[in-house]
Scaffold this motif. Structure first.
Motif, mmCIF file in Angstrom:
data_model
loop_
_atom_site.group_PDB
_atom_site.id
_atom_site.type_symbol
_atom_site.label_atom_id
_atom_site.label_comp_id
_atom_site.label_asym_id
_atom_site.label_seq_id
_atom_site.Cartn_x
_atom_site.Cartn_y
_atom_site.Cartn_z
ATOM 1 N N ALA A 288 -10.934 -1.053 5.713
ATOM 2 C CA ALA A 288 -11.281 0.333 5.684
ATOM 3 C C ALA A 288 -11.076 1.031 4.119
ATOM 4 C CB ALA A 288 -9.981 0.994 6.499
ATOM 5 N N CYS A 289 -10.502 0.387 3.164
ATOM 6 C CA CYS A 289 -10.085 0.971 2.186
ATOM 7 C C CYS A 289 -11.303 1.017 1.185
ATOM 8 C CB CYS A 289 -9.164 0.170 1.089
ATOM 9 S SG CYS A 289 -8.983 0.703 -0.428
ATOM 10 N N PRO A 290 -12.005 2.398 1.187
ATOM 11 C CA PRO A 290 -13.308 2.248 0.196
ATOM 12 C C PRO A 290 -12.916 2.247 -1.217
ATOM 13 C CG PRO A 290 -12.166 4.586 0.529
ATOM 14 C CD PRO A 290 -11.243 3.543 1.248
ATOM 15 N N GLN A 291 -11.835 1.805 -1.663
ATOM 16 C CA GLN A 291 -11.854 1.395 -3.346
ATOM 17 C C GLN A 291 -11.736 -0.048 -3.250
ATOM 18 O OE1 GLN A 291 -12.744 4.281 -4.728
ATOM 19 N NE2 GLN A 291 -11.164 3.845 -6.228
ATOM 20 N N ASN A 292 -11.745 -0.815 -2.219
ATOM 21 C CA ASN A 292 -11.761 -2.340 -1.996
ATOM 22 C C ASN A 292 -10.158 -2.812 -3.000
ATOM 23 O OD1 ASN A 292 -12.204 -4.760 -1.336
ATOM 24 N ND2 ASN A 292 -13.636 -5.169 -3.060
ATOM 25 N N ILE A 293 -9.149 -2.082 -2.561
ATOM 26 C CA ILE A 293 -8.161 -2.484 -3.298
ATOM 27 C C ILE A 293 -6.841 -3.079 -2.644
ATOM 28 C CG2 ILE A 293 -8.474 -0.762 -5.208
ATOM 29 C CD1 ILE A 293 -5.939 0.933 -4.168
ATOM 30 N N LEU A 294 -7.154 -3.503 -1.149
ATOM 31 C CA LEU A 294 -6.340 -4.077 -0.502
ATOM 32 C C LEU A 294 -6.832 -5.484 -0.024
ATOM 33 C CD1 LEU A 294 -5.403 -0.968 2.048
ATOM 34 C CD2 LEU A 294 -4.383 -1.723 -0.208
ATOM 35 N N GLU A 295 -5.729 -6.310 0.087
ATOM 36 C CA GLU A 295 -6.120 -7.734 0.482
ATOM 37 C C GLU A 295 -4.713 -8.294 1.123
ATOM 38 O OE1 GLU A 295 -6.525 -9.530 -3.287
ATOM 39 O OE2 GLU A 295 -4.242 -9.985 -3.543
ATOM 40 N N PRO B 214 0.868 -1.162 -0.065
ATOM 41 C CA PRO B 214 -0.007 -0.013 -0.066
ATOM 42 C C PRO B 214 0.888 1.340 0.095
ATOM 43 C CG PRO B 214 -0.706 -1.476 1.615
ATOM 44 C CD PRO B 214 0.518 -2.047 1.291
ATOM 45 N N PRO B 215 0.295 2.413 -0.246
ATOM 46 C CA PRO B 215 0.743 3.700 -0.179
ATOM 47 C C PRO B 215 1.494 3.933 1.135
ATOM 48 C CG PRO B 215 -1.353 4.003 -0.520
ATOM 49 C CD PRO B 215 -1.286 2.596 -0.566
ATOM 50 N N TRP B 216 2.371 4.660 1.270
ATOM 51 C CA TRP B 216 3.174 5.109 2.568
ATOM 52 C C TRP B 216 3.739 3.913 3.454
ATOM 53 C CZ3 TRP B 216 -1.814 6.656 1.954
ATOM 54 C CH2 TRP B 216 -2.102 7.857 1.324
ATOM 55 N N GLU C 49 -8.997 2.305 -8.593
ATOM 56 C CA GLU C 49 -7.597 2.929 -8.277
ATOM 57 C C GLU C 49 -7.452 3.384 -6.747
ATOM 58 O OE1 GLU C 49 -10.144 4.278 -9.935
ATOM 59 O OE2 GLU C 49 -10.237 6.556 -9.367
ATOM 60 N N CYS C 50 -6.099 3.730 -6.654
ATOM 61 C CA CYS C 50 -6.030 4.272 -5.042
ATOM 62 C C CYS C 50 -6.274 5.868 -5.200
ATOM 63 C CB CYS C 50 -4.558 4.003 -4.640
ATOM 64 S SG CYS C 50 -4.119 4.714 -3.065
ATOM 65 N N THR C 51 -7.134 6.506 -4.421
ATOM 66 C CA THR C 51 -7.289 7.801 -4.304
ATOM 67 C C THR C 51 -6.337 8.441 -3.332
ATOM 68 O OG1 THR C 51 -8.969 7.290 -2.757
ATOM 69 C CG2 THR C 51 -9.631 7.381 -5.234
ATOM 70 N N PHE C 52 -5.733 7.705 -2.705
ATOM 71 C CA PHE C 52 -4.595 8.348 -1.805
ATOM 72 C C PHE C 52 -5.566 9.099 -0.279
ATOM 73 C CE2 PHE C 52 -2.573 8.116 -5.705
ATOM 74 C CZ PHE C 52 -1.455 7.187 -5.426
ATOM 75 N N CYS C 53 -6.632 8.347 0.000
ATOM 76 C CA CYS C 53 -7.471 8.963 0.912
ATOM 77 C C CYS C 53 -6.766 8.780 2.291
ATOM 78 C CB CYS C 53 -8.967 8.229 0.831
ATOM 79 S SG CYS C 53 -8.730 6.592 1.279
ATOM 80 N N LYS C 54 -6.104 7.749 2.441
ATOM 81 C CA LYS C 54 -5.259 7.587 3.738
ATOM 82 C C LYS C 54 -6.250 6.744 4.670
ATOM 83 C CE LYS C 54 -2.114 11.467 3.587
ATOM 84 N NZ LYS C 54 -1.567 12.474 4.180
ATOM 85 N N ALA C 55 -7.281 6.525 4.292
ATOM 86 C CA ALA C 55 -8.240 5.552 5.179
ATOM 87 C C ALA C 55 -7.390 4.085 5.605
ATOM 88 C CB ALA C 55 -9.457 5.035 4.451
ATOM 89 N N CYS C 56 -6.666 3.853 4.853
ATOM 90 C CA CYS C 56 -5.823 2.549 5.134
ATOM 91 C C CYS C 56 -4.758 2.912 6.514
ATOM 92 C CB CYS C 56 -4.902 2.032 3.974
ATOM 93 S SG CYS C 56 -4.189 3.360 3.205
HETATM 94 S S1 SF4 Z 1 -5.107 5.524 0.373
HETATM 95 FE FE1 SF4 Z 1 -7.266 4.813 0.212
HETATM 96 S S2 SF4 Z 1 -7.597 4.296 -1.668
HETATM 97 FE FE2 SF4 Z 1 -5.820 3.997 -1.409
HETATM 98 S S3 SF4 Z 1 -5.421 2.102 -0.483
HETATM 99 FE FE3 SF4 Z 1 -5.425 3.366 1.218
HETATM 100 S S4 SF4 Z 1 -7.550 3.491 1.743
HETATM 101 FE FE4 SF4 Z 1 -7.197 2.431 -0.305
#
Ligand code: SF4
Ligand code: SF4
Length: 171
Positions: A49-56, A28-30, A71-78
């Protein structure tokens, strides 16, 4: 029959036979691989937590990205959901991911298409109209965030993601 009818049919054929984009897998990012391997507890909180459902979770229960058409929106929810200090949101850019365009771009086959440029928010993808006959997509690597939004719309899976450090680009 209009002069460009054969081109239109060919384009429709390409769109109809569209195959799924390959599924790129990154941490994941960061984060980075070493940190994930050493600190990720496999709790799955960031996955949920990922609203894009791109983590596993991978086979070792370590978090990874699997875009699956999103796509990743870089929302930082993760990062916000993680209690194990896996994410360092001070890390800039968030990850070393960059898009790459292959020779299977429809423009190279003389078929008009600009779906990727339309969806790229940072405008890292642009049509260079000087390349004949249909133009060519240019990638401005410095502007590309590696979000992956351009992968799914490409009718011919011409775009992939890669690690910019492996390509000699600044992270
Ligand atoms: S930054 Fe947001 S969209 Fe990207 S992996 Fe984390 S929760 Fe998902
Ligand atoms: S990965 Fe994202 S930022 Fe990079 S070219 Fe594709 S849509 Fe644009």
């Amino acid at each position: 029959m209009p002069a460009n009818a054969s081109n239109s049919l060919t384009r429709r054929d390409f769109l109809r036979s569209r195959i799924s984009a390959p599924v790129p897998e990154f941490r994941p990012p960061w984060t980075d691989d070493a940190t994930v391997q050493s600190r990720c507890t496999g709790c799955g909180d960031c996955v949920d937590a990922c609203p894009q459902n791109i983590l596993e979770l991978d086979e070792n229960r370590h978090v990874r990205v699997s875009l699956r058409g999103a796509e990743c929106t870089f929302c930082k929810a993760c990062a916000d959901a993680c209690d194990a200090s896996v994410f360092d949101t001070e890390q800039t850019p968030p990850w070393p991911v960059v898009a790459e365009i292959s020779g299977t771009c429809l423009l190279a086959a003389g078929i008009a298409c600009q779906l990727c440029t339309d969806i790229c928010e940072p405008q890292a993808l642009r049509l260079d109209p000087d390349v004949r006959p249909m133009g060519r997509i240019r990638l401005e690597t410095a502007s590309c965030t590696g979000c992956g939004a351009c992968l799914a719309p490409c009718p011919n899976t011409a775009i992939t993601l890669s690690d910019r450090r492996m390509k000699g680009l600044a992270a």
